[in-house]
Enzyme design. Structure first.
Site, PDB file in Angstrom:
ATOM      1  N   ASN A  37       0.691  -1.264  -0.014  1.00  0.00           N
ATOM      2  CA  ASN A  37      -0.005   0.067   0.029  1.00  0.00           C
ATOM      3  C   ASN A  37       0.925   1.205   0.230  1.00  0.00           C
ATOM      4  OD1 ASN A  37      -2.963  -0.766   0.451  1.00  0.00           O
ATOM      5  ND2 ASN A  37      -1.971  -2.242   1.619  1.00  0.00           N
ATOM      6  N   ASP A  38       1.534   1.617   1.149  1.00  0.00           N
ATOM      7  CA  ASP A  38       2.085   2.968   1.183  1.00  0.00           C
ATOM      8  C   ASP A  38       3.253   3.130   0.437  1.00  0.00           C
ATOM      9  OD1 ASP A  38       0.268   3.291   3.460  1.00  0.00           O
ATOM     10  OD2 ASP A  38       1.609   2.212   4.831  1.00  0.00           O
ATOM     11  N   VAL A  39       4.042   2.073   0.253  1.00  0.00           N
ATOM     12  CA  VAL A  39       5.390   2.059  -0.891  1.00  0.00           C
ATOM     13  C   VAL A  39       4.890   2.250  -2.301  1.00  0.00           C
ATOM     14  CG1 VAL A  39       6.475   0.727   1.136  1.00  0.00           C
ATOM     15  CG2 VAL A  39       5.642  -0.676  -1.056  1.00  0.00           C
ATOM     16  N   THR A  40       3.721   2.030  -2.700  1.00  0.00           N
ATOM     17  CA  THR A  40       3.322   2.491  -4.136  1.00  0.00           C
ATOM     18  C   THR A  40       2.503   3.698  -4.053  1.00  0.00           C
ATOM     19  OG1 THR A  40       1.497   0.784  -3.738  1.00  0.00           O
ATOM     20  CG2 THR A  40       3.406  -0.034  -4.286  1.00  0.00           C
ATOM     21  N   ALA A  82       0.207   3.016   7.263  1.00  0.00           N
ATOM     22  CA  ALA A  82       0.204   4.380   7.468  1.00  0.00           C
ATOM     23  C   ALA A  82      -1.078   4.829   7.559  1.00  0.00           C
ATOM     24  CB  ALA A  82       0.861   5.146   6.282  1.00  0.00           C
TER      25      ALA A  82
END
Length: 472
Positions: A398-401, A439
């Site tokens: 989720n957050d890293v993309t 996050a």
């Protein structure tokens, strides 16, 4: 006998260093771990040799038995997805042990004043013990909170008291140091009372709780690394107080490597360590899946459509995340990739430095499935490839993309380097639901026109895609 003990300690921490070198890659990590474990075993043997009193031998062996009974079962039963929690717990135990050593040293010398082996405790014993007490207590209680957040016993969102948070933390730190000063002064005047040491440990423990509670879940991998570094430094300080070479060297190795790793991870997230400790990242709530206030809906797809898209692609980039770890889908991903490669499709894996919940989480999982290490590409090496990629397959990341990290200055993760998945011609995202990541914020990528969502358990979804590929 003393020379033999020193030689064994030298060999032991040489094995520590050599074993640590092996942890730089999946191919040598297991061997490196065994080498370091052998070094620790040798250090224990050296400690037993150095102890002349057989009653102390009995206590040490009893401690070893208790440690084995409490440590081995969870280590063997813990799933790879729960490894960050285990690391946090074991690290906390290390910090707590160091704090107890400092407490025992205080009691053994009646407040650092009574004669010990015919000599007064030296300055390095007093300072080393007090430093170990403060940092060890912070590390123990901070690690407990990190464990609770990772295990989802506690909410992953920041838990704080607003503007009073930093003044309170400063007050607790000053109080801990003041108690240490009182103890140090008292050592020269008959010894400090035991309650002062209790106050020191309690204040430092509360500080550990109050520092980690306001930190959001997305920062937890960095926090674990930082706490690990603190535990190493406290162990080195305790080793200095006990005049134990193995503890000094091992503690400094852990402290130095943990500090380097913490700095690297903070840079990977484009954040400073003080900013992380200050808290406030993650858990900011979800945002609508659109820009400019326009509400959008995610577009669902099927395993058959996903298989067709990938089968006729020139290049597919797999982006693994925590969803792959939870579903234990790495072996299924390897089987799917093998089918694609047999059809002439080039398959690569994009690894973000903080994907998952601990450093190297995705590397370890994919290495376990015998994915070629050469196929695992770090963020800086793979980001330029996305614009030339036909399909990016995101598995629970989720957050890293999240492109908001590049484009939305109001986003809590703005400035954090992310994988440029949104630049691929087509994106397929495997998720159980539309829930936000660790996050606590939504990802606009999921609502983009060239993105389709394949809902369900990642392992089952990849398995269904694999079956469809076999039929093509």
């Amino acid at each position: 006998m003393d020379n033999l003990v020193n030689i064994l300690y030298i060999v032991a921490f040489s094995l520590f260093i050599y074993g640590l070198m092996g942890l730089t890659g999946p191919k040598t990590a297991v061997r490196g771990n065994w080498i370091a474990a052998a070094g620790m075993g040798l250090a224990v043997v050296a400690t037993l040799i150095s102890v002349r009193d057989t009653e102390n031998w009995i206590l040490i062996i009893a401690g070893l038995v208790v440690g084995v009974v409490l440590g081995v079962p969870p280590a063997m039963r813990t799933k790879m997805t729960e490894m960050p929690q285990l690391v946090a717990a074991f690290n906390g135990v290390g910090g707590g042990t160091v704090a107890l050593i400092a407490w025992a040293e205080f009691l053994d010398t009646t407040g650092f004043s009574a004669f010990k082996h015919g000599e007064e405790p030296t300055v390095h014993i007093i300072i080393g013990s007090l430093f170990a007490a403060i940092i060890g207590s912070i590390s123990f209680w901070g690690s407990i909170i990190a464990f609770g957040k990772l295990q989802e016993i506690l909410p992953g969102r920041p838990i704080g008291i607003g503007k009073l948070q930093q003044p309170l933390n400063l007050l607790l730190l000053v109080g801990s140091i003041a108690a240490a000063v009182v103890i140090g002064i008292g050592a020269a005047d008959g010894g400090a009372p035991a309650w002062v040491m209790v106050v020191l440990l309690v204040l430092a423990g509360i500080l550990g709780l109050m520092v980690v509670l306001p930190i959001g879940g997305a920062d937890m991998p960095v926090v674990i690394s930082l706490l690990n570094a603190l535990t190493g430094l406290s162990a080195a300080a305790a080793g200095l107080a006990l005049n134990n070479t193995a503890m000094i060297v091992a503690g400094m190795i852990v402290g130095a490597s943990g500090t380097i790793l913490t700095n690297l991870m903070a840079k990977a997230m484009n954040r400073s360590i003080p900013a992380i400790v200050a808290g406030g990242f993650g858990g900011g709530g979800t945002a609508p899946g659109a820009g400019g206030g326009e509400q959008k809906q995610a577009k669902a797809t099927s395993a058959a459509d996903a298989a067709i898209q990938m089968a006729y692609a020139n290049q597919v980039i797999v982006v693994p995340g925590y969803g792959m770890a939870v579903a234990q889908a790495q072996h299924a991903v390897k089987e799917m990739a093998a089918l694609l490669e047999a059809k002439g499709v080039e398959v690569k894996y994009a690894i973000h430095p903080v994907a998952g919940r601990m450093p190297g989480h995705m590397n370890v999982l994919l290495a376990e499935a015998e994915v070629s290490y050469d196929a695992l590409k770090e963020m800086d090496d793979i980001n330029g490839e996305f614009s030339r990629t036909d399909v990016a397959l995101v598995i629970g990341a989720n957050d890293v993309t999240n492109p908001a990290a590049r484009e939305d200055s109001a986003s809590p993760i703005y400035g954090m380097p992310v994988l440029n998945v949104d630049q691929a011609k087509n994106v397929i995202v495997l998720k159980r639901s539309m829930n936000s990541g660790f996050a606590g914020i939504d990802n606009p990528l999921f609502y983009a026109d060239h993105t389709s969502m394949l809902f369900g358990d990642a392992k089952k979804s990849v398995g269904a895609v694999t079956e469809e590929l076999k039929a093509l």
